[in-house]
Design a protein around this motif. Structure first.
Motif, PDB file in Angstrom:
ATOM      1  N   SER A 230      34.513  87.100  32.773  1.00 30.89           N
ATOM      2  CA  SER A 230      35.337  87.403  31.605  1.00 30.89           C
ATOM      3  C   SER A 230      36.523  88.290  31.957  1.00 30.89           C
ATOM      4  CB  SER A 230      34.491  88.077  30.525  1.00 30.89           C
ATOM      5  OG  SER A 230      33.936  89.297  31.019  1.00 30.89           O
ATOM      6  N   ILE A 231      36.533  88.855  33.184  1.00 31.43           N
ATOM      7  CA  ILE A 231      37.628  89.700  33.644  1.00 31.43           C
ATOM      8  C   ILE A 231      38.494  88.905  34.617  1.00 31.43           C
ATOM      9  CG2 ILE A 231      38.273  91.837  34.829  1.00 31.43           C
ATOM     10  CD1 ILE A 231      36.951  92.361  32.199  1.00 31.43           C
ATOM     11  N   GLY A 232      39.805  88.959  34.417  1.00 25.40           N
ATOM     12  CA  GLY A 232      40.725  88.246  35.295  1.00 25.40           C
ATOM     13  C   GLY A 232      42.000  89.034  35.502  1.00 25.40           C
ATOM     14  N   CYS A 233      42.965  88.378  36.115  1.00 20.31           N
ATOM     15  CA  CYS A 233      44.239  89.017  36.421  1.00 20.31           C
ATOM     16  C   CYS A 233      45.356  88.001  36.231  1.00 20.31           C
ATOM     17  CB  CYS A 233      44.228  89.556  37.854  1.00 20.31           C
ATOM     18  SG  CYS A 233      45.746  90.421  38.343  1.00 20.31           S
ATOM     19  N   THR A 234      46.438  88.418  35.611  1.00 19.66           N
ATOM     20  CA  THR A 234      47.591  87.540  35.465  1.00 19.66           C
ATOM     21  C   THR A 234      48.300  87.419  36.806  1.00 19.66           C
ATOM     22  OG1 THR A 234      49.085  89.338  34.836  1.00 19.66           O
ATOM     23  CG2 THR A 234      47.881  88.219  33.061  1.00 19.66           C
ATOM     24  N   ALA A 235      48.914  86.269  37.036  1.00 23.47           N
ATOM     25  CA  ALA A 235      49.648  86.009  38.271  1.00 23.47           C
ATOM     26  C   ALA A 235      51.048  85.521  37.923  1.00 23.47           C
ATOM     27  CB  ALA A 235      48.919  84.962  39.122  1.00 23.47           C
TER      28      ALA A 235
END
Length: 376
Positions: free
Chosen positions: A61-66
């Protein structure tokens, strides 16, 4: 906020990290082109190796924008397949609120950008306002702070000590608090930065000076599995990330071993940086699979598979050879040997992050530390 999501196995993107992609499926190529024409930003989330009760891959559920900063379209003439080479940099952490699949096959997520919480100093409320302008850096005990005057015969005339006799530092109020001063020091951001730089100086001499950037650098470059990296990514406070990262550095073992059979592969003292970003980098092969690997100068219990090749080498001037574990034949990474005489080092290895973990093994008595078993 909504944005398209890219699910990648064995990859946890963190802010500041550069990730290369080579996409050839029609759906992903079309998605990236739409993103590049719009705001050049998409989300990256980790696709776990585990499955749920319905046989589907578990995703985090945790991510990072690229953010895309380089893009190149290519066409394979014999097959007519269109491919896209992309380089993107991690920007902001986010948490998935909801996600759905469009009719085009794109995965669209409704996300919430996670805040970067800035905490005041742990002793801020205990300081006297009248003392704040008098606070100085901790005294330097070096000989440069003592000035001596001599005559022509070399006799000492006078000596002046320039060190502060009773300095007022930002930690001075800890002596009047309930807990010992070292407890408050563990939450001092400057002290945490100094400790991490001292531990990892041999890996990369030029570590990021900013505490936030350093906390993400640590999350990116430590030899930990996806679960531990996601825990680092979930912290909203830089102090929490630095404390947890420092704990991993000091409690993890000195030996890098095979994740499958625990055969010793390398020592952490042989880890070095082949790029400016640190000892761990993300690389994409012609098939589009992204590998995260550490670069080390010495290994053991590995054997080569096949012959050396310079085709599609991730390091120009070096030839690569597949290496596997001698104990269980698991794929461990690649050996890179110099193909041009003017390059250094002459040989090194790239170990896949997903194939290794740390253990304590046999350590010297002076390096003996608390043993808590496997950390990653």
């Amino acid at each position: 906020m909504t944005m398209p999501l890219l699910l990648l196995p064995s990859v946890v993107l963190v802010p500041g990290q550069v990730i290369p992609l080579q996409l050839y499926t029609h759906r992903l190529v079309a998605m990236v082109r739409r993103v590049a024409d719009k705001d050049k930003t998409f989300g990256v989330i980790n696709l776990s190796k585990n499955y749920d009760d319905e046989g589907r891959h578990h995703f985090t559920s945790i991510g990072c924008t690229a953010e895309i900063f380089s893009m190149k379209d290519e066409m394979d003439e014999p097959s007519g397949i269109s491919t896209v080479r992309v380089k993107a940099r991690g920007r902001q952490r986010f948490k998935i609120v909801d996600m759905k699949s469009e009719i085009t096959g794109d995965i669209i997520g409704r996300i919430r950008i996670l805040p970067e919480v800035s905490m005041v100093h742990v002793l801020e409320g205990a300081r006297l306002p009248s003392h704040r302008k008098l606070m100085v850096q901790p005294p330097d005990d070096s000989d440069d702070m003592i000035k001596t005057a001599v005559d022509r015969q070399g006799n000492i005339l006078t000596s002046v000590d320039l060190r502060f006799k009773n300095p007022i530092t930002k930690m001075y109020t800890a002596n009047y608090m309930w807990w010992p001063p070292w407890v408050y020091q563990m939450y001092d951001i400057d002290w945490l930065v100094e400790q991490i730089k001292a531990e990892l100086h041999s890996w990369c001499p030029s570590l990021p000076p900013d505490p936030v950037d350093l906390s993400f650098w640590v999350a990116h470059n430590l030899p930990v599995n996806d679960e531990m990296r996601l825990r680092l990514l979930a912290f909203d406070s830089v102090v929490q990330r630095l404390r947890f990262g420092l704990s991993i550095i000091r409690k993890s073992g000195v030996i890098l071993c095979c994740d499958s059979c625990q055969e010793e592969i390398a020592n952490k003292k042989h880890v070095f940086s082949m790029s400016r970003e640190g000892p761990l980098g993300a690389y994409v092969n012609p098939g589009g699979h992204v590998h995260e690997m550490f670069t080390v100068l010495s290994v053991k219990n590995l054997e080569n598979v096949g012959f050396a090749s310079t085709e599609h080498s991730w390091f120009p001037g070096y030839a690569w050879t597949i290496v596997q574990c001698r104990g269980c034949n698991s794929h461990m990474g690649w050996m890179f040997t110099v193909a041009k005489m003017n390059l250094s080092p002459k040989k090194f290895w790239g170990l896949c992050r997903s194939s290794i973990k740390t253990s304590f093994g046999k350590v010297e008595e002076q390096d003996e530390k608390e043993k808590i078993g496997f950390i990653v």
